[in-house]
Design a protein around this motif. Structure first.
Motif, PDB file in Angstrom:
ATOM      1  N   MET A  10       0.833  -1.208   0.000  1.00  0.00           N
ATOM      2  CA  MET A  10       0.000   0.000   0.000  1.00  0.00           C
ATOM      3  C   MET A  10       0.862   1.251   0.000  1.00  0.00           C
ATOM      4  O   MET A  10       0.579   2.225  -0.690  1.00  0.00           O
ATOM      5  N   ARG A  11       1.939   1.226   0.782  1.00  0.00           N
ATOM      6  CA  ARG A  11       2.849   2.377   0.821  1.00  0.00           C
ATOM      7  C   ARG A  11       3.486   2.616  -0.546  1.00  0.00           C
ATOM      8  O   ARG A  11       3.619   3.747  -0.999  1.00  0.00           O
ATOM      9  N   ARG A  12       3.915   1.533  -1.204  1.00  0.00           N
ATOM     10  CA  ARG A  12       4.514   1.669  -2.531  1.00  0.00           C
ATOM     11  C   ARG A  12       3.495   2.200  -3.538  1.00  0.00           C
ATOM     12  O   ARG A  12       3.825   2.994  -4.402  1.00  0.00           O
ATOM     13  N   ALA A  13       2.215   1.771  -3.410  1.00  0.00           N
ATOM     14  CA  ALA A  13       1.187   2.229  -4.337  1.00  0.00           C
ATOM     15  C   ALA A  13       0.888   3.711  -4.124  1.00  0.00           C
ATOM     16  O   ALA A  13       0.648   4.449  -5.079  1.00  0.00           O
ATOM     17  N   LEU A  14       0.880   4.150  -2.864  1.00  0.00           N
ATOM     18  CA  LEU A  14       0.567   5.551  -2.572  1.00  0.00           C
ATOM     19  C   LEU A  14       1.740   6.488  -2.830  1.00  0.00           C
ATOM     20  O   LEU A  14       1.596   7.541  -3.440  1.00  0.00           O
TER      21      LEU A  14
END
Length: 81
Positions: A10-14
């Motif tokens: 999720m962090r990489r996507a955001l």
């Protein structure tokens, strides 16, 4: 599509993939600060003038208070400078 993502995914996507910051160590150069001393110029003593009190307006607040509608009223007056 996988609906269960890990926190890292999720962090990489955001925020995108973290790029490593280049650490460049530069030595701190302290420039010499010139020493400045402020002094008041010498003035001749002036004769003190007597200050006359100017007219100060007064504020008067009047408050009318009643416990009944269109009944007995109590008037409070406050004066301030």
């Amino acid at each position: 599509m996988n609906s269960e993502l890990t926190e890292e995914e999720m962090r990489r996507a955001l925020f995108g993939t973290p790029q490593p910051k280049e650490q460049v160590s530069t030595p701190l150069v302290l420039e010499p600060v010139p020493e400045i001393v402020f002094t008041k110029p010498a003035e001749a003593p002036l004769a003190k003038k007597k200050v006359t009190k100017a007219f100060t307006p007064r504020l008067r607040v009047t408050l009318r208070v009643g416990n009944e509608f269109e009944g007995k009223m109590t008037e409070l007056i406050h004066e301030a400078d």
